[in-house]
Design a protein around this motif. Structure first.
Motif, PDB file in Angstrom:
ATOM      1  N   UNK A   1       0.831  -1.208   0.000  1.00 29.72           N
ATOM      2  CA  UNK A   1       0.000   0.000   0.000  1.00 29.72           C
ATOM      3  C   UNK A   1       0.864   1.255   0.000  1.00 29.72           C
ATOM      4  N   UNK A   2       1.936   1.229   0.757  1.00 26.50           N
ATOM      5  CA  UNK A   2       2.841   2.385   0.799  1.00 26.50           C
ATOM      6  C   UNK A   2       3.474   2.651  -0.564  1.00 26.50           C
ATOM      7  N   UNK A   3       3.885   1.595  -1.247  1.00 21.89           N
ATOM      8  CA  UNK A   3       4.514   1.766  -2.555  1.00 21.89           C
ATOM      9  C   UNK A   3       3.480   2.277  -3.563  1.00 21.89           C
ATOM     10  N   UNK A   4       2.261   1.732  -3.514  1.00 23.69           N
ATOM     11  CA  UNK A   4       1.202   2.200  -4.418  1.00 23.69           C
ATOM     12  C   UNK A   4       0.879   3.671  -4.150  1.00 23.69           C
ATOM     13  N   UNK A   5       0.814   4.054  -2.889  1.00 22.20           N
ATOM     14  CA  UNK A   5       0.537   5.438  -2.527  1.00 22.20           C
ATOM     15  C   UNK A   5       1.673   6.351  -2.998  1.00 22.20           C
ATOM     16  N   UNK A   6       2.886   5.897  -2.856  1.00 22.47           N
ATOM     17  CA  UNK A   6       4.040   6.672  -3.318  1.00 22.47           C
ATOM     18  C   UNK A   6       3.976   6.877  -4.824  1.00 22.47           C
ATOM     19  N   UNK A   7       3.611   5.835  -5.566  1.00 19.68           N
ATOM     20  CA  UNK A   7       3.488   5.954  -7.021  1.00 19.68           C
ATOM     21  C   UNK A   7       2.413   6.977  -7.390  1.00 19.68           C
ATOM     22  N   UNK A   8       1.298   6.953  -6.679  1.00 16.90           N
ATOM     23  CA  UNK A   8       0.238   7.924  -6.945  1.00 16.90           C
ATOM     24  C   UNK A   8       0.729   9.345  -6.671  1.00 16.90           C
ATOM     25  N   UNK A   9       1.480   9.515  -5.614  1.00 13.26           N
ATOM     26  CA  UNK A   9       2.039  10.835  -5.304  1.00 13.26           C
ATOM     27  C   UNK A   9       3.015  11.282  -6.381  1.00 13.26           C
ATOM     28  N   UNK A  10       3.824  10.353  -6.859  1.00 18.29           N
ATOM     29  CA  UNK A  10       4.797  10.681  -7.892  1.00 18.29           C
ATOM     30  C   UNK A  10       4.099  11.090  -9.194  1.00 18.29           C
ATOM     31  N   UNK A  11       2.952  10.477  -9.475  1.00 16.00           N
ATOM     32  CA  UNK A  11       2.174  10.884 -10.658  1.00 16.00           C
ATOM     33  C   UNK A  11       1.761  12.345 -10.542  1.00 16.00           C
ATOM     34  N   UNK A  12       1.320  12.738  -9.355  1.00 19.50           N
ATOM     35  CA  UNK A  12       0.934  14.128  -9.131  1.00 19.50           C
ATOM     36  C   UNK A  12       2.112  15.077  -9.233  1.00 19.50           C
TER      37      UNK A  12
ATOM     38  N   UNK B   1      11.711  20.463 -16.432  1.00 19.55           N
ATOM     39  CA  UNK B   1      11.636  19.338 -17.361  1.00 19.55           C
ATOM     40  C   UNK B   1      12.588  18.216 -16.931  1.00 19.55           C
ATOM     41  N   UNK B   2      13.796  18.593 -16.546  1.00 19.89           N
ATOM     42  CA  UNK B   2      14.769  17.593 -16.096  1.00 19.89           C
ATOM     43  C   UNK B   2      14.258  16.872 -14.844  1.00 19.89           C
ATOM     44  N   UNK B   3      13.693  17.630 -13.919  1.00 16.79           N
ATOM     45  CA  UNK B   3      13.140  17.022 -12.704  1.00 16.79           C
ATOM     46  C   UNK B   3      11.982  16.089 -13.055  1.00 16.79           C
ATOM     47  N   UNK B   4      11.156  16.498 -14.019  1.00 17.47           N
ATOM     48  CA  UNK B   4      10.040  15.669 -14.451  1.00 17.47           C
ATOM     49  C   UNK B   4      10.539  14.341 -15.022  1.00 17.47           C
ATOM     50  N   UNK B   5      11.609  14.383 -15.803  1.00 14.97           N
ATOM     51  CA  UNK B   5      12.178  13.155 -16.360  1.00 14.97           C
ATOM     52  C   UNK B   5      12.727  12.243 -15.262  1.00 14.97           C
ATOM     53  N   UNK B   6      13.349  12.834 -14.257  1.00 16.23           N
ATOM     54  CA  UNK B   6      13.852  12.041 -13.129  1.00 16.23           C
ATOM     55  C   UNK B   6      12.708  11.374 -12.375  1.00 16.23           C
ATOM     56  N   UNK B   7      11.642  12.111 -12.173  1.00 17.81           N
ATOM     57  CA  UNK B   7      10.467  11.548 -11.501  1.00 17.81           C
ATOM     58  C   UNK B   7       9.908  10.392 -12.337  1.00 17.81           C
TER      59      UNK B   7
ATOM     60  N   UNK C   1       9.225   6.647 -11.118  1.00 13.23           N
ATOM     61  CA  UNK C   1       7.938   5.987 -11.313  1.00 13.23           C
ATOM     62  C   UNK C   1       8.106   4.613 -11.954  1.00 13.23           C
ATOM     63  N   UNK C   2       9.005   4.500 -12.928  1.00 15.74           N
ATOM     64  CA  UNK C   2       9.255   3.207 -13.559  1.00 15.74           C
ATOM     65  C   UNK C   2       9.768   2.201 -12.533  1.00 15.74           C
ATOM     66  N   UNK C   3      10.686   2.650 -11.677  1.00 11.95           N
ATOM     67  CA  UNK C   3      11.222   1.767 -10.640  1.00 11.95           C
ATOM     68  C   UNK C   3      10.140   1.337  -9.661  1.00 11.95           C
ATOM     69  N   UNK C   4       9.277   2.270  -9.272  1.00 13.67           N
ATOM     70  CA  UNK C   4       8.188   1.930  -8.353  1.00 13.67           C
ATOM     71  C   UNK C   4       7.222   0.944  -9.005  1.00 13.67           C
ATOM     72  N   UNK C   5       6.898   1.156 -10.275  1.00 11.98           N
ATOM     73  CA  UNK C   5       5.989   0.241 -10.963  1.00 11.98           C
ATOM     74  C   UNK C   5       6.600  -1.153 -11.067  1.00 11.98           C
TER      75      UNK C   5
ATOM     76  N   UNK D   1       6.182  -2.748  -7.713  1.00  8.44           N
ATOM     77  CA  UNK D   1       4.789  -3.170  -7.513  1.00  8.44           C
ATOM     78  C   UNK D   1       4.544  -4.495  -8.237  1.00  8.44           C
ATOM     79  N   UNK D   2       5.044  -4.603  -9.449  1.00 11.11           N
ATOM     80  CA  UNK D   2       4.880  -5.839 -10.216  1.00 11.11           C
ATOM     81  C   UNK D   2       5.554  -7.008  -9.504  1.00 11.11           C
ATOM     82  N   UNK D   3       6.743  -6.778  -8.973  1.00 11.32           N
ATOM     83  CA  UNK D   3       7.450  -7.821  -8.217  1.00 11.32           C
ATOM     84  C   UNK D   3       6.652  -8.233  -6.990  1.00 11.32           C
TER      85      UNK D   3
END
Length: 68
Positions: free
Chosen positions: A5-16, A38-44, A48-52, A55-57
């Motif tokens: 749940x924490x990881x899913x919540x973190x991913x949702x926050x990162x989307x925002x 823009x650079x910060x957005x790319x890092x985020x 997000x890819x790492x968090x996803x 989540x899959x794991x």
């Protein structure tokens, strides 16, 4: 709250955060600021890819977390 749940919540926050950074980049008048946002957005996006991936794991290792 479970780790899943924490990881899913973190991913949702990162989307925002990613959306806010994109908005800042588009609306900034200063080109240097635009580039920084823009650079910060790319890092985020990378985070997000790492968090996803995590989540899959978790869903693979813990069947109770698999979406219905």
């Amino acid at each position: 709250m479970t780790a899943y749940s924490n990881v899913k919540q973190c991913l949702a926050s990162m989307n925002g955060i990613e959306a806010q950074l994109s908005n800042f980049a588009l609306n900034s008048q200063d080109e240097e600021a635009q580039q920084a946002f823009h650079k910060a957005m790319l890092l985020v996006g990378e985070v997000k890819k790492d968090l996803q991936k995590r989540i899959t794991e978790m869903e693979f290792k813990e069947p109770q977390y698999k979406p219905s």
